[in-house]
Design a protein around this motif. Structure first.
Motif, PDB file in Angstrom:
ATOM      1  N   UNK A   1     109.098  85.034  72.473  1.00 44.49           N
ATOM      2  CA  UNK A   1     108.117  86.098  72.273  1.00 44.49           C
ATOM      3  C   UNK A   1     107.194  86.167  73.481  1.00 44.49           C
ATOM      4  N   UNK A   2     107.163  87.330  74.128  1.00 46.36           N
ATOM      5  CA  UNK A   2     106.269  87.586  75.251  1.00 46.36           C
ATOM      6  C   UNK A   2     105.361  88.760  74.927  1.00 46.36           C
TER       7      UNK A   2
ATOM      8  N   UNK B   1      95.072  90.644  64.050  1.00 43.03           N
ATOM      9  CA  UNK B   1      95.792  90.142  65.222  1.00 43.03           C
ATOM     10  C   UNK B   1      96.752  89.015  64.861  1.00 43.03           C
ATOM     11  N   UNK B   2      96.327  88.059  64.047  1.00 46.16           N
ATOM     12  CA  UNK B   2      97.219  86.945  63.714  1.00 46.16           C
ATOM     13  C   UNK B   2      98.473  87.436  62.993  1.00 46.16           C
ATOM     14  N   UNK B   3      98.316  88.418  62.126  1.00 44.59           N
ATOM     15  CA  UNK B   3      99.487  88.975  61.434  1.00 44.59           C
ATOM     16  C   UNK B   3     100.404  89.699  62.415  1.00 44.59           C
ATOM     17  N   UNK B   4      99.806  90.425  63.349  1.00 41.86           N
ATOM     18  CA  UNK B   4     100.607  91.147  64.339  1.00 41.86           C
ATOM     19  C   UNK B   4     101.389  90.188  65.225  1.00 41.86           C
ATOM     20  N   UNK B   5     100.747  89.109  65.645  1.00 44.55           N
ATOM     21  CA  UNK B   5     101.438  88.144  66.503  1.00 44.55           C
ATOM     22  C   UNK B   5     102.544  87.427  65.741  1.00 44.55           C
TER      23      UNK B   5
ATOM     24  N   UNK C   1     101.358  99.252  69.164  1.00 46.48           N
ATOM     25  CA  UNK C   1     102.097  98.332  70.018  1.00 46.48           C
ATOM     26  C   UNK C   1     103.568  98.743  70.060  1.00 46.48           C
ATOM     27  N   UNK C   2     104.251  98.340  71.141  1.00 44.13           N
ATOM     28  CA  UNK C   2     105.683  98.604  71.246  1.00 44.13           C
ATOM     29  C   UNK C   2     106.422  97.298  71.481  1.00 44.13           C
ATOM     30  N   UNK C   3     107.317  96.968  70.557  1.00 46.67           N
ATOM     31  CA  UNK C   3     108.191  95.806  70.698  1.00 46.67           C
ATOM     32  C   UNK C   3     109.421  96.241  71.492  1.00 46.67           C
ATOM     33  N   UNK C   4     109.757  95.500  72.542  1.00 47.88           N
ATOM     34  CA  UNK C   4     110.841  95.901  73.436  1.00 47.88           C
ATOM     35  C   UNK C   4     111.815  94.738  73.632  1.00 47.88           C
ATOM     36  N   UNK C   5     113.111  95.044  73.601  1.00 42.93           N
ATOM     37  CA  UNK C   5     114.127  94.006  73.810  1.00 42.93           C
ATOM     38  C   UNK C   5     115.305  94.580  74.588  1.00 42.93           C
TER      39      UNK C   5
ATOM     40  N   UNK D   1     104.332  88.842  63.415  1.00 45.22           N
ATOM     41  CA  UNK D   1     105.421  89.839  63.404  1.00 45.22           C
ATOM     42  C   UNK D   1     106.148  89.854  64.740  1.00 45.22           C
ATOM     43  N   UNK D   2     105.398  89.741  65.815  1.00 44.28           N
ATOM     44  CA  UNK D   2     106.004  89.719  67.151  1.00 44.28           C
ATOM     45  C   UNK D   2     106.931  88.516  67.283  1.00 44.28           C
ATOM     46  N   UNK D   3     106.455  87.345  66.907  1.00 43.48           N
ATOM     47  CA  UNK D   3     107.286  86.140  66.986  1.00 43.48           C
ATOM     48  C   UNK D   3     108.581  86.312  66.176  1.00 43.48           C
ATOM     49  N   UNK D   4     108.444  86.812  64.957  1.00 45.94           N
ATOM     50  CA  UNK D   4     109.616  86.971  64.096  1.00 45.94           C
ATOM     51  C   UNK D   4     110.605  87.976  64.676  1.00 45.94           C
ATOM     52  N   UNK D   5     110.093  89.059  65.225  1.00 53.09           N
ATOM     53  CA  UNK D   5     110.957  90.116  65.754  1.00 53.09           C
ATOM     54  C   UNK D   5     111.808  89.590  66.911  1.00 53.09           C
TER      55      UNK D   5
END
Length: 331
Positions: free
Chosen positions: A154-155, A136-140, A111-115, A142-146
């Motif tokens: 978070x999108x 998946x739950x752990x990844x999501x 996955x790529x986190x982009x901002x 991490x996404x929310x926190x990032x």
């Protein structure tokens, strides 16, 4: 839609077919004097208890009680379209991402986190292509926190409607309370057809960079900051087009990113006072001719699903829908 085998309706799907493309028929009015049926085609994204969920090409999820199911079967992927360039989802996902690059990014597995300080959902969402390297739950989480660390919602950007797209992930996001806010179409077409448009390109100016006048027309995001300028300038080979207006602001603008065989069209905007004069066609034709000179042969663009005028314009240029993409927001 044919379901019968020897004249009988048959249910030939089961929970083991989750993830496959199916066609089902169900009762839509079980209490009426005459039975009425509804047909649904899409990816079977879940079968929990007595409820099936099918995600259509457009990303719409349809919940069907098993008690209303009268027929169902697995069907092959949609056949390749006859018009336009052949392309798989993975290729187009990479091309479209390179044409609109974020200011900041970080990998989470595949996955790529982009901002980009909130400038467009495309540049401020996770692009979940492949395996995040964790449940998946752990990844999501991490996404929310990032994104929370950057003061951003978070999108997640997902896709539906083509081989290899993410109907199952969309269903998983919905089950966890994420909601789709915007849906759009990724359309493809032959680049030569765009370059051959009957359009007056004599007033179109092409440049490798944009100026303040160009930005004044591209004003949907207010006063541009450095993050806006960086995103607009990103891409393998970027071109900007403009047509002068009466004052300091152009009558029309556009942006094109050439990436190997692909040319992507973005930010095509026309002053309302100059619409229906063929300026959008002129912008796209001029950009397409430059992209052809660089060796591109295929074209793509993105248009929001409810933009009827834009979809009609691009259909007349030979574009067709390849897949749909969606931005899910964590709620």
């Amino acid at each position: 839609m044919e379901f019968t085998a020897g004249g009988r309706l048959e249910i030939r799907i089961s929970p083991a077919d989750v993830g496959k493309r199916v066609s089902v028929r169900c009762l839509s009015d079980a209490e009426g004097p005459v039975a009425k049926f509804t047909d649904t085609v899409g990816v079977l994204t879940s079968w929990t208890g007595d409820v099936l969920v099918i995600t259509r090409r457009t990303g719409e999820s349809v919940r069907i009680p098993q008690s209303l199911l009268v027929a169902g079967k697995v069907v092959p992927a949609e056949p390749a379209r006859r018009r336009g360039p052949a392309a798989d989802f993975q290729e187009l996902a990479g091309v479209t991402a390179r044409a609109w690059q974020p200011v900041e990014s970080e990998r989470l597995g595949e996955w790529e986190l982009r901002a980009s300080a909130g400038f467009t959902r495309r540049a401020n969402s996770v692009l979940p292509l492949g395996d995040p390297g964790m449940p998946l739950d752990d990844a999501l989480a991490r996404v929310r926190d990032w994104y929370a660390a950057r003061g951003l919602p978070a999108y997640a950007q997902t896709a539906t409607g083509a081989a290899g797209t993410q109907e199952e992930l969309c269903a998983e996001l919905e089950a966890r309370g994420w909601r789709a806010e915007v849906s759009a179409q990724v359309q493809v077409g032959g680049l030569a057809a765009v370059g051959d448009l009957d359009a007056d390109v004599s007033r179109v100016t092409l440049s490798r960079s944009f100026d303040e006048a160009w930005l004044r027309r591209y004003q949907r995001f207010g006063v541009p900051g450095p993050h806006v300028l960086k995103v607009l300038s990103s891409g393998p080979s970027v071109w900007f087009a403009s047509i002068p207006g009466e004052g300091r602001t152009p009558a029309a603008i556009g942006r094109c990113v050439v990436d190997a065989r692909w040319a992507g069209f973005m930010a095509v905007e026309v002053d309302p006072e100059y619409r229906r004069q063929g300026l959008a066609k002129a912008i796209m034709a001029a950009l397409a001719r430059r992209a052809l000179e660089e060796g591109a042969s295929a074209a793509w663009l993105q248009v929001e699903s409810d933009n009827d005028g834009g979809r009609a314009l691009y259909a007349g240029m030979g574009f067709r829908v390849h897949h749909h993409y969606h931005h899910y927001r964590a709620m």
